[in-house]
Design a protein around this motif. Sequence first.
Motif, mmCIF file in Angstrom:
data_model
loop_
_atom_site.group_PDB
_atom_site.id
_atom_site.type_symbol
_atom_site.label_atom_id
_atom_site.label_comp_id
_atom_site.label_asym_id
_atom_site.label_seq_id
_atom_site.Cartn_x
_atom_site.Cartn_y
_atom_site.Cartn_z
ATOM 1 N N VAL A 18 -48.616 -9.641 5.274
ATOM 2 C CA VAL A 18 -47.375 -9.288 4.598
ATOM 3 C C VAL A 18 -46.515 -8.383 5.475
ATOM 4 C CG1 VAL A 18 -46.365 -8.338 2.495
ATOM 5 C CG2 VAL A 18 -48.562 -9.507 2.378
ATOM 6 N N GLN A 19 -47.146 -7.452 6.175
ATOM 7 C CA GLN A 19 -46.389 -6.591 7.092
ATOM 8 C C GLN A 19 -45.659 -7.416 8.147
ATOM 9 O OE1 GLN A 19 -49.388 -3.966 8.632
ATOM 10 N NE2 GLN A 19 -49.789 -3.017 6.635
ATOM 11 N N ASP A 20 -46.329 -8.432 8.678
ATOM 12 C CA ASP A 20 -45.696 -9.268 9.693
ATOM 13 C C ASP A 20 -44.546 -10.083 9.102
ATOM 14 O OD1 ASP A 20 -47.355 -8.299 11.657
ATOM 15 O OD2 ASP A 20 -48.769 -9.974 11.553
ATOM 16 N N LYS A 21 -44.716 -10.586 7.878
ATOM 17 C CA LYS A 21 -43.630 -11.330 7.235
ATOM 18 C C LYS A 21 -42.403 -10.439 7.051
ATOM 19 C CE LYS A 21 -46.112 -14.901 4.606
ATOM 20 N NZ LYS A 21 -46.388 -15.452 3.260
ATOM 21 N N ALA A 22 -42.660 -9.155 6.731
ATOM 22 C CA ALA A 22 -41.555 -8.217 6.503
ATOM 23 C C ALA A 22 -41.056 -7.576 7.792
ATOM 24 C CB ALA A 22 -41.994 -7.133 5.531
ATOM 25 N N GLY A 23 -41.772 -7.790 8.902
ATOM 26 C CA GLY A 23 -41.372 -7.221 10.178
ATOM 27 C C GLY A 23 -41.530 -5.713 10.256
ATOM 28 N N VAL A 24 -42.585 -5.177 9.605
ATOM 29 C CA VAL A 24 -42.738 -3.713 9.550
ATOM 30 C C VAL A 24 -44.095 -3.258 10.080
ATOM 31 C CG1 VAL A 24 -41.120 -3.445 7.620
ATOM 32 C CG2 VAL A 24 -43.564 -3.835 7.157
ATOM 33 N N ARG A 25 -44.725 -4.046 10.932
ATOM 34 C CA ARG A 25 -46.055 -3.667 11.405
ATOM 35 C C ARG A 25 -46.033 -2.313 12.129
ATOM 36 N NH1 ARG A 25 -51.178 -6.374 14.121
ATOM 37 N NH2 ARG A 25 -50.843 -8.001 12.589
ATOM 38 N N THR A 26 -45.055 -2.077 12.968
ATOM 39 C CA THR A 26 -44.999 -0.805 13.697
ATOM 40 C C THR A 26 -44.838 0.367 12.736
ATOM 41 O OG1 THR A 26 -44.040 -1.868 15.640
ATOM 42 C CG2 THR A 26 -43.753 0.509 15.440
ATOM 43 N N GLN A 27 -43.962 0.200 11.749
ATOM 44 C CA GLN A 27 -43.786 1.248 10.743
ATOM 45 C C GLN A 27 -45.078 1.459 9.960
ATOM 46 O OE1 GLN A 27 -40.568 0.506 8.003
ATOM 47 N NE2 GLN A 27 -41.154 2.207 6.653
ATOM 48 N N ALA A 28 -45.768 0.359 9.615
ATOM 49 C CA ALA A 28 -47.022 0.460 8.877
ATOM 50 C C ALA A 28 -48.088 1.198 9.682
ATOM 51 C CB ALA A 28 -47.521 -0.924 8.494
ATOM 52 N N ASP A 29 -48.126 0.946 10.984
ATOM 53 C CA ASP A 29 -49.090 1.653 11.827
ATOM 54 C C ASP A 29 -48.823 3.156 11.827
ATOM 55 O OD1 ASP A 29 -50.520 -0.597 12.517
ATOM 56 O OD2 ASP A 29 -49.418 -0.949 14.378
ATOM 57 N N HIS A 30 -47.538 3.516 11.844
ATOM 58 C CA HIS A 30 -47.184 4.935 11.830
ATOM 59 C C HIS A 30 -47.592 5.570 10.499
ATOM 60 C CE1 HIS A 30 -44.919 8.609 12.572
ATOM 61 N NE2 HIS A 30 -44.356 8.455 11.380
ATOM 62 N N VAL A 31 -47.253 4.915 9.386
ATOM 63 C CA VAL A 31 -47.584 5.453 8.066
ATOM 64 C C VAL A 31 -49.097 5.474 7.857
ATOM 65 C CG1 VAL A 31 -47.311 5.094 5.578
ATOM 66 C CG2 VAL A 31 -45.384 4.699 7.107
ATOM 67 N N GLY A 32 -49.769 4.478 8.418
ATOM 68 C CA GLY A 32 -51.213 4.370 8.235
ATOM 69 C C GLY A 32 -51.995 5.531 8.813
ATOM 70 N N ARG A 33 -51.380 6.282 9.722
ATOM 71 C CA ARG A 33 -52.073 7.440 10.291
ATOM 72 C C ARG A 33 -52.303 8.531 9.253
ATOM 73 N NH1 ARG A 33 -47.924 6.962 14.561
ATOM 74 N NH2 ARG A 33 -48.689 5.486 16.114
ATOM 75 N N SER A 34 -51.566 8.468 8.147
ATOM 76 C CA SER A 34 -51.731 9.480 7.097
ATOM 77 C C SER A 34 -52.912 9.171 6.182
ATOM 78 C CB SER A 34 -50.454 9.572 6.256
ATOM 79 O OG SER A 34 -50.241 8.366 5.517
ATOM 80 N N ILE A 35 -53.488 7.990 6.311
ATOM 81 C CA ILE A 35 -54.625 7.610 5.468
ATOM 82 C C ILE A 35 -55.903 8.161 6.075
ATOM 83 C CG2 ILE A 35 -55.953 5.697 4.512
ATOM 84 C CD1 ILE A 35 -53.449 4.002 4.572
ATOM 85 N N GLY A 36 -56.636 8.920 5.306
ATOM 86 C CA GLY A 36 -57.900 9.477 5.771
ATOM 87 C C GLY A 36 -58.983 9.316 4.719
ATOM 88 N N GLN A 37 -60.126 9.908 4.977
ATOM 89 C CA GLN A 37 -61.226 9.888 4.014
ATOM 90 C C GLN A 37 -61.424 11.233 3.338
ATOM 91 O OE1 GLN A 37 -64.356 8.453 6.707
ATOM 92 N NE2 GLN A 37 -64.384 6.536 5.568
ATOM 93 N N GLY A 38 -60.862 12.282 3.929
ATOM 94 C CA GLY A 38 -61.071 13.620 3.406
ATOM 95 C C GLY A 38 -60.004 14.032 2.413
ATOM 96 N N ILE A 39 -60.376 14.930 1.505
ATOM 97 C CA ILE A 39 -59.460 15.481 0.502
ATOM 98 C C ILE A 39 -59.023 16.861 0.981
ATOM 99 C CG2 ILE A 39 -59.197 16.144 -1.915
ATOM 100 C CD1 ILE A 39 -61.584 14.234 -2.513
#
Length: 291
Positions: A18-39
């Motif tokens: 879906v990211q590729d269809k929307a052309g936002v893979r680079t943006q998704a990679d940047h936002v994805g850095r905020s995803i972690g396992q710790g609280i």
Amino acid sequence: MTPHAEVQTPYHQGSRTVQDKAGVRTQADHVGRSIGQGIRPVAAAFLEIQPMLVLGGADGAGAVHASLLTGAPGFVRATGPRQISVADGVPATDPLAETLARDGAPVGTIALDPRTRRRMRLNGRARPTPRGLAIEADKVFSNCPKYIVKRELYEGRRPEGPGEPRRGTGLTDEQRAFVAAADTFFLATVHAHGADASHRGGDPGFVRVTSPYALEWDDFPGNAMFLSLGNLTQNPRAGLLFLDWTTGTTLQLTGTAETAYAPDDTRTVRFTLTETTETPHASPWRWSGPR
């Protein structure tokens, strides 16, 4: 490295598609850095003042549901660097009650605070405890306040307790009007290794009821992650939760969803329901109208 070479990522192939269809893979990679396992401490403090939590997952037959959990602030709290506890868990009448009675159920959760227009999502695996539930985190992240409707929480609980759930296979006229007037709902989706719960918001009418068995909404631009739509590319089963903020009544819908892509790059999600569960006064809290 080519532009689409994979680096360590929190996304599965469905979200990537879906990211590729929307052309936002680079943006998704940047936002994805905020995803972690710790609280983090700020996230733990946020959880401890919440009076509600939405949980998404699948029942024993694979149907997906979004369920509302409520309690006095503190009923959800961090009990470790990667774990939260939820006092009481879901009611015995909830569609996910049987699933959550077993260890290791994949769940997605979202704590959304209309007072501050903040939200936090935690996905992981649940296990029952003597006091309710414990959820071990796989993904923890926050989202921006976009599309969250501001509301105030009135003091005190409503006097009446939850009513008996009413189940059906299609929307009644009253339920159709309720959905059509909603400015908020919650969406539960699953994939092979987990579950997710997210929020959708907009002006009343942004959810269009096309029949007693179908509704649709436009997918507005968001954080570019496409976790929900990515899950739907791999498993079309979905659960929706609508809350009457005034009466506390909830309407849970389970069924399937598919995304239609238009030439102008807009997206419409079309949901076909198989079962409805309406629970009068499921929430004890009284919220104001939009502010």
